[in-house]
Design an enzyme around this catalytic site. Structure first.
Site, PDB file in Angstrom:
ATOM      1  CG  HIS A 103       2.172   1.914  11.737  1.00  0.00           C
ATOM      2  ND1 HIS A 103       1.626   2.347  10.544  1.00  0.00           N
ATOM      3  CD2 HIS A 103       3.442   2.360  11.756  1.00  0.00           C
ATOM      4  CE1 HIS A 103       2.550   3.017   9.874  1.00  0.00           C
ATOM      5  NE2 HIS A 103       3.652   3.045  10.586  1.00  0.00           N
ATOM      6  CE  LYS A 155      -0.052  -1.749   9.496  1.00  0.00           C
ATOM      7  NZ  LYS A 155      -0.579  -0.465   9.955  1.00  0.00           N
ATOM      8  CG  HIS A 196      -4.798   3.323  11.953  1.00  0.00           C
ATOM      9  ND1 HIS A 196      -4.418   3.972  10.804  1.00  0.00           N
ATOM     10  CD2 HIS A 196      -5.694   4.141  12.557  1.00  0.00           C
ATOM     11  CE1 HIS A 196      -5.069   5.129  10.714  1.00  0.00           C
ATOM     12  NE2 HIS A 196      -5.851   5.241  11.770  1.00  0.00           N
ATOM     13  CG  ASN A 227      -1.733  -1.177   1.418  1.00  0.00           C
ATOM     14  OD1 ASN A 227      -2.253  -1.719   0.465  1.00  0.00           O
ATOM     15  ND2 ASN A 227      -1.878  -1.621   2.643  1.00  0.00           N
ATOM     16  CE1 TYR A 264       1.283   1.854   6.724  1.00  0.00           C
ATOM     17  CE2 TYR A 264       0.996   2.957   4.628  1.00  0.00           C
ATOM     18  CZ  TYR A 264       0.879   2.940   5.998  1.00  0.00           C
ATOM     19  OH  TYR A 264       0.354   4.028   6.639  1.00  0.00           O
ATOM     20  CG  ASP A 318     -10.701  -1.234   9.830  1.00  0.00           C
ATOM     21  OD1 ASP A 318     -11.616  -2.058   9.894  1.00  0.00           O
ATOM     22  OD2 ASP A 318     -10.808  -0.163   9.223  1.00  0.00           O
ATOM     23  NE  ARG A 321      -2.527   9.294   5.649  1.00  0.00           N
ATOM     24  CZ  ARG A 321      -3.467   9.109   4.734  1.00  0.00           C
ATOM     25  NH1 ARG A 321      -4.319   8.096   4.847  1.00  0.00           N
ATOM     26  NH2 ARG A 321      -3.584   9.929   3.711  1.00  0.00           N
TER      27      ARG A 321
END
Length: 179
Positions: A119, A72, A62, A48, A132, A143, A59
């Site tokens: 993260h 990741k 998560h 991604n 990622y 999620d 961001r």
């Protein structure tokens, strides 16, 4: 690649070994054999990219709920970001600890984030892109996240976010999410 284990159990800062000449440089960014030699069993199945127009875009934080926890390998392919991992594995010796590392196109670093960790990142420049590689593939409905400024975690961000999604702005404290 140089694998540097961090204080977060199973998380690694990975430094590239640049081969430079008049054209620029070449560096390996992933090699399954080198990861295995470092004791990391990572088989990415999805890639991604996150494009972020403005500096101080946040961001996070998560993660994915069991049994779909994500592993990741994160790098910054344009600009600079302050990349953060928080260990949310209750059985881990580094439970509730966080670590922030600057990733940039220039330093070429990657951050390996093990399953069971949250993260997030804060961009430090306009036009920052985060790339990622992940495993397993994204599973809708699993999620989760918690508040970026949760005082029980105490992440020392290098600045105040200027851009944050409505979803991330409404996230609850970690204790409300994982109990």
């Amino acid at each position: 690649m140089i694998f540097n284990e961090t204080e977060i159990k199973g998380a690694y800062l990975i430094e590239p070994e640049f081969i430079k000449d008049e054209r620029g440089y070449f560096a390996r960014t992933f090699c399954e054999n080198e990861f295995k030699e470092a004791g990391i069993d990572f088989h990415p199945v999805q890639s991604n990219v996150s494009n972020n127009n403005q500096a101080y875009t946040l961001r996070g934080m998560h993660f994915h709920a069991a049994p779909y926890e994500e592993t990741k390998l994160v790098r910054c392919s344009a600009g600079r970001v302050f990349d953060v991992v928080v260990d949310i594995r209750p059985e881990s010796p580094s439970f509730r600890k966080w670590l922030g590392i600057e990733l940039s196109r220039e330093n070429g670093r990657a951050f390996y984030i093990p399953a069971g960790c949250a993260h997030g990142f804060l961009t430090l420049e306009d036009g920052s892109d985060v790339f990622y590689q992940m495993s397993p593939a994204y599973t809708p409905g699993h999620d989760r996240g918690f508040r970026w400024n949760d005082p029980t975690i105490g992440i020392d961000w290098p600045g105040e976010p200027k851009v944050i999604s409505a979803r991330d702005a409404k996230l609850a404290a970690l204790d409300e999410v994982i109990g």
